[in-house]
Motif scaffolding. Structure first.
Motif, mmCIF file in Angstrom:
data_model
loop_
_atom_site.group_PDB
_atom_site.id
_atom_site.type_symbol
_atom_site.label_atom_id
_atom_site.label_comp_id
_atom_site.label_asym_id
_atom_site.label_seq_id
_atom_site.Cartn_x
_atom_site.Cartn_y
_atom_site.Cartn_z
ATOM 1 N N UNK A 55 -4.272 -16.163 4.168
ATOM 2 C CA UNK A 55 -3.994 -17.305 5.033
ATOM 3 C C UNK A 55 -2.796 -16.995 5.929
ATOM 4 N N UNK A 56 -2.907 -17.323 7.204
ATOM 5 C CA UNK A 56 -1.804 -17.047 8.126
ATOM 6 C C UNK A 56 -0.543 -17.794 7.715
ATOM 7 N N UNK A 57 -0.711 -19.004 7.209
ATOM 8 C CA UNK A 57 0.461 -19.752 6.747
ATOM 9 C C UNK A 57 1.155 -19.034 5.594
ATOM 10 N N UNK A 58 0.350 -18.426 4.716
ATOM 11 C CA UNK A 58 0.905 -17.662 3.593
ATOM 12 C C UNK A 58 1.606 -16.413 4.103
ATOM 13 N N UNK A 59 0.952 -15.705 5.012
ATOM 14 C CA UNK A 59 1.494 -14.460 5.556
ATOM 15 C C UNK A 59 2.809 -14.707 6.281
ATOM 16 N N UNK A 60 2.838 -15.720 7.100
ATOM 17 C CA UNK A 60 4.034 -16.002 7.897
ATOM 18 C C UNK A 60 5.220 -16.437 7.041
ATOM 19 N N UNK A 61 4.942 -16.961 5.869
ATOM 20 C CA UNK A 61 6.016 -17.440 4.989
ATOM 21 C C UNK A 61 6.651 -16.314 4.175
ATOM 22 N N UNK A 62 6.047 -15.120 4.200
ATOM 23 C CA UNK A 62 6.548 -14.007 3.394
ATOM 24 C C UNK A 62 7.651 -13.249 4.105
ATOM 25 N N UNK A 63 8.493 -12.609 3.313
ATOM 26 C CA UNK A 63 9.495 -11.698 3.870
ATOM 27 C C UNK A 63 8.792 -10.424 4.340
ATOM 28 N N UNK A 64 9.397 -9.674 5.253
ATOM 29 C CA UNK A 64 8.800 -8.399 5.674
ATOM 30 C C UNK A 64 8.559 -7.454 4.497
ATOM 31 N N UNK A 65 9.461 -7.476 3.527
ATOM 32 C CA UNK A 65 9.296 -6.605 2.361
ATOM 33 C C UNK A 65 8.041 -6.977 1.576
ATOM 34 N N UNK A 66 7.823 -8.265 1.357
ATOM 35 C CA UNK A 66 6.632 -8.703 0.631
ATOM 36 C C UNK A 66 5.368 -8.458 1.453
ATOM 37 N N UNK A 67 5.467 -8.616 2.766
ATOM 38 C CA UNK A 67 4.315 -8.312 3.618
ATOM 39 C C UNK A 67 3.899 -6.855 3.456
ATOM 40 N N UNK A 68 4.872 -5.961 3.378
ATOM 41 C CA UNK A 68 4.550 -4.543 3.186
ATOM 42 C C UNK A 68 3.858 -4.306 1.851
ATOM 43 N N UNK A 69 4.323 -4.982 0.817
ATOM 44 C CA UNK A 69 3.700 -4.853 -0.509
ATOM 45 C C UNK A 69 2.258 -5.343 -0.464
ATOM 46 N N UNK A 70 2.051 -6.489 0.151
ATOM 47 C CA UNK A 70 0.719 -7.087 0.209
ATOM 48 C C UNK A 70 -0.214 -6.228 1.058
ATOM 49 N N UNK A 71 0.289 -5.713 2.172
ATOM 50 C CA UNK A 71 -0.557 -4.868 3.020
ATOM 51 C C UNK A 71 -0.970 -3.592 2.291
ATOM 52 N N UNK A 72 -0.036 -2.961 1.582
ATOM 53 C CA UNK A 72 -0.378 -1.752 0.847
ATOM 54 C C UNK A 72 -1.398 -2.047 -0.251
ATOM 55 N N UNK A 73 -1.227 -3.178 -0.929
ATOM 56 C CA UNK A 73 -2.192 -3.564 -1.968
ATOM 57 C C UNK A 73 -3.585 -3.761 -1.376
ATOM 58 N N UNK A 74 -3.644 -4.343 -0.183
ATOM 59 C CA UNK A 74 -4.935 -4.559 0.476
ATOM 60 C C UNK A 74 -5.559 -3.243 0.921
ATOM 61 N N UNK A 75 -4.742 -2.340 1.451
ATOM 62 C CA UNK A 75 -5.251 -1.023 1.857
ATOM 63 C C UNK A 75 -5.828 -0.282 0.663
ATOM 64 N N UNK A 76 -5.121 -0.316 -0.448
ATOM 65 C CA UNK A 76 -5.608 0.339 -1.667
ATOM 66 C C UNK A 76 -6.879 -0.331 -2.178
ATOM 67 N N UNK A 77 -6.932 -1.661 -2.093
ATOM 68 C CA UNK A 77 -8.125 -2.389 -2.541
ATOM 69 C C UNK A 77 -9.329 -2.041 -1.673
ATOM 70 N N UNK A 78 -9.107 -1.890 -0.360
ATOM 71 C CA UNK A 78 -10.202 -1.528 0.538
ATOM 72 C C UNK A 78 -10.783 -0.165 0.203
ATOM 73 N N UNK A 79 -9.908 0.806 -0.078
ATOM 74 C CA UNK A 79 -10.379 2.144 -0.444
ATOM 75 C C UNK A 79 -11.164 2.111 -1.751
ATOM 76 N N UNK A 80 -10.658 1.344 -2.725
ATOM 77 C CA UNK A 80 -11.354 1.237 -4.007
ATOM 78 C C UNK A 80 -12.704 0.557 -3.839
#
Length: 335
Positions: free
Chosen positions: A246-271
């Motif tokens: 959700x964009x509201x969820x994404x916008x509420x996160x710190x840049x550090x947490x956004x990086x964590x979430x993006x990496x988790x999604x990239x890894x999930x996509x590969x899996x």
């Protein structure tokens, strides 16, 4: 005397100070994320989504506690899309098929025979064209973090093999709720019937439907192969799926947490893509072993030729997407 009258008792000061220090030492409340997924546990998407949730939870040291709810128990896809858009749900795995009414650009992805094969779809969606679709989704409140695979959709039915478009004549075929799919089946001579996924099994069993269209893992995991044993590899739709936040969820996160979430999604996509390829093969083997009759359609030209009016009508209705269609086709051509 006046000042003394307004001084709080010593015990009150001690209690107030103790409470303040206690509040300072308490950890911030964790942000509990709820995720939507239509598939059952153990399905490639479900495994990938659970890994995403676990990785987000671990990577944020529990500041975000993410949990996936499988089997669409939080509502059907149309409901879930709205819940993610308004922030009632935090993340989800969505198929692009039913997304068209909300994000018109995604209707392009539902054009039949748009992609030459699954690898071509990956190439397109992982590049600049995929960014364009992600931007269109973001404008509607959905932040795309990864593109999932959903294989190639083909036709199956209870009556006969489909080798040519004429073999579809008169068959009642379930499609997802999108006018493009209705037009596609109608152009092939069948009778398209939009219906929710959960109703298909019983409808096939009772004869309300003669067939449906989907990929091998869904055909197998839904047990549709038990009733509709004729599977014909038309490969007419190769639809990407998204892992969206959700964009509201994404916008509420710190840049550090956004990086964590993006990496988790990239890894999930590969899996997910790896598991999908494996599951597609095992599902195919399972339904054949159970008696399904899979006929390979090597030359799909007769089916593709029936789609010309759909493309013409689509570009007349959405002239703004004509160049995007050409970009997708060019991106698949040898350079």
């Amino acid at each position: 005397m006046l000042l003394m009258a307004h001084r709080p008792p010593r015990c009150a000061l001690v209690l107030a100070l103790t409470a303040t220090l206690g509040m300072m030492s308490m950890p911030a409340a964790a942000d509990n994320w709820r995720g939507w997924n239509i598939h059952p546990a153990g399905y490639p998407n479900s495994v990938a989504m659970k890994q995403f949730a676990d990785q987000v939870t671990a990577g944020t040291h529990g500041d975000i506690r993410a949990k996936v709810y499988d089997n669409a128990i939080l509502g059907d896809q149309s409901d879930a899309i709205e819940q993610v858009r308004n922030g009632a749900l935090n993340f989800a795995n969505f198929n692009m098929g039913p997304m068209g009414p909300i994000v018109p650009a995604t209707n392009v992805l539902s054009l039949p025979f748009l992609f030459e094969d699954i690898e071509a779809m990956h190439t397109v969606m992982d590049g600049p064209i995929g960014v364009k679709f992600a931007d269109a989704l973001a404008d509607k409140g959905l932040v795309v973090l990864a593109w999932f695979d959903s294989g190639a959709r083909s036709l199956y039915n209870t009556k006969r093999p489909i080798s040519t478009p004429d073999d579809l004549k008169g068959l009642k075929i379930r499609v997802m709720n999108n006018d493009l799919y209705v037009d596609m089946i109608d152009a092939l001579g069948g009778n398209a019937t939009p219906m929710s996924y959960g109703e298909v099994y019983q409808s096939l069993k009772t004869g309300v439907l003669d067939g449906a269209e989907n990929n091998f893992p869904s055909y197998e995991s839904s047990n549709h192969y038990e009733i509709a044993p004729y599977f014909s590899t038309t490969d007419h739709l190769i639809l990407p799926e998204c892992l969206c936040v959700a964009k509201t969820t994404w916008d509420a996160m710190s840049p550090e947490d956004q990086n964590v979430v993006q990496q988790a999604a990239t890894d999930a996509g590969a899996l997910q893509r790896k598991l999908w390829a494996e599951r597609s093969e095992t599902s195919r083997e399972k339904v054949i072993a159970a008696g399904s009759k899979v006929n390979e359609i090597k030359d799909k030209a007769a089916f593709q030729n029936r789609m010309a009016p759909i493309y013409t009508e689509f570009t007349e209705r959405y002239p703004q997407f004509a160049s995007l269609i050409e970009e997708i086709k060019t991106a698949q051509s040898p350079q």
